[in-house]
Enzyme design. Sequence first.
Site, PDB file in Angstrom:
ATOM      1  CD  GLU A  33      85.857   9.897  85.181  1.00 20.93           C
ATOM      2  OE1 GLU A  33      85.191   8.872  84.925  1.00 20.93           O
ATOM      3  OE2 GLU A  33      85.685  10.996  84.606  1.00 20.93           O
ATOM      4  CG  ASP A  79      89.353  15.277  85.345  1.00 23.96           C
ATOM      5  OD1 ASP A  79      89.025  14.728  86.417  1.00 23.96           O
ATOM      6  OD2 ASP A  79      89.368  14.665  84.247  1.00 23.96           O
TER       7      ASP A  79
END
Length: 617
Positions: free
Chosen positions: A242, A174
């Site tokens: 994350e 991400d």
Amino acid sequence: MSPINEKTVLPFSNAPAGSVSKPIWVSRNRKPLAVLLGLFLLLQHFVISPYLLDLWDEASSATIGHRKSTCEQAEPIYPKSFNVSSLIEGKKDQLVNWLSGAVKIPTESFDDMGEIGVDKRWDIFYRFADYLETSYPLVHQHLKRTRVATHALVFEWEGSDPSLKPLLLTGHQDVVPVLPATKGLWTHDPFGGEYDGEKIWGRGSSDDKSGVIGVLSAVEILLESGKFSPTRTVILALGNDEETGGKVGAYNLNQWIEDKYGKDSIAMLIDEGSGLEEVWGQLFATPAVGEKGYMDLELRVETLGGHSSVPPPHTGIGYISLLIAALERHPHNPVLNVDSPLVGMVSCGADSAPNFPSHLRKAIHRVEDSLASKHGKVDRKALKEIEDWWVEGSYKDGTLPKGMGSAMVGTTQAVDIINGGLKVNALPESVVAIVNHRISLASSVAELQQQLIDVIGPVANKLNLDVVAFGKDIQSHGCHMNEGHKGPKAGKVFLNVAFNSSLDPAPVSPFTIDSPAWKLLAGTVRGVYATRPEAQLSKEEADKSLIMAPSISTGNTDTKRYWNLTRNIYRFGYLESKDDHHNNIHTVDEYLAADSLVELVRWFMNFIVNVDESREI
């Protein structure tokens, strides 16, 4: 035998008996002597004393013996089985295309993401997984891929010897979102993956699709060569959130790995983190061996509502403003412990950097000498000098940007969010502020919470507000909560942990060559640096050295979910920062130099083979 005449041993004098007088010469030369004495004192203070202190420093070191530095360097380590670096030749264009294609897929993660399967914003990760499968056919053919919690990915490259602990390499798919209002500020399309012949541009090109693409490319190239088959299992764990705390991806990846391999089952873990940077005229590699802790404070004030035409002295917004002001008037005192990696970093600078501050070198040597002495007690005054340098000196001498050194040492607090009030003619009944804290390695969540109570409690008492802190009613120290106030309470203050976010500082990983893990990491980094392309071009480049030094992370990575798997956690990427902006991560015009990507992949390849050949971890 006649007695000794006193006049033969006392200064000659013509003074009458019973009187005392100054020698004639001294009397006549009083002013010149005063000037000479003044000059001597100045000379002694500015020249002689520092020289004698240097001699004393050298003498103390000689008396104690060889000074034990925490920065002893590992020898470069090269794979024994074959020339791994040769496999990267001719791969630059392919690597650029792999990263460029990954950047084009906008895998943004948002703080308010709903459940997978419900919130459609997760669906982009299906597309990203498909892209990886198409781009890395050998990885998907030879490694076992498992979907964890739908979008987190585990790849297992099974080794031939199950008795050896696996190597775990992690990263995240991400990226932070691109604010629509900032798209016009980008020189290149943030999700265009454009390559201008030198850099790959776009969100995630550095953080952290460089890590994801870097490690997958390394494995693909090793497989393609046919020269390497692992003895030690290699696990790749790629999270998918994350940037919002790893609450779904890394959390479930950790559970999956622990269930299959067990606690403390991993030899080493490498995740994104610090890289290569020049400081004090010396190039350092600075893996983060620890992370600061974390806690978001929810500060809430509840008061009675009413019409704004008849207001009290303070509305809820006024009360919370005074409480926030009190927090900012009482910042957390920085504390540097002698076993902090930051002391180790200073030791490395003192040992190797040509432009290292002389006063700081003396301070770290005094600390090291005190620890090596018989009593083994740290020189607290010298340690305080090092702490002061981190807090203020590192900015004043231009080593670090303003606030960075202080943030490394101390607990930081930032008031980031405030909400309250719905109508201009109605008194707000509930006002909330969120205060972000990054907790010093020398502190803890419990200590932070107590300090917040100690600051907020007395102020709330003066304002006639009750306090409930972290689930407990708080009485003001040394007085009754209602002292000085008549009638009912004006309201209530609540202190709570927001977003279930509390996290103590991470365990510190070993960072001296006494540790096989650090020695292997450091040796590989130095070996890759010694064989970099520039080193082949001139003797001057070949003679340059890279120094390994421990650092800490002021933020948190996915590693906060993996503490139970290994002590040897290193947050490091073999990427050299060419400016102070660290490739513009989390801001406009993020990029990665193509040559840096090539070197990152070369490092991953060498590291995988070196770890496989080692039997010390």
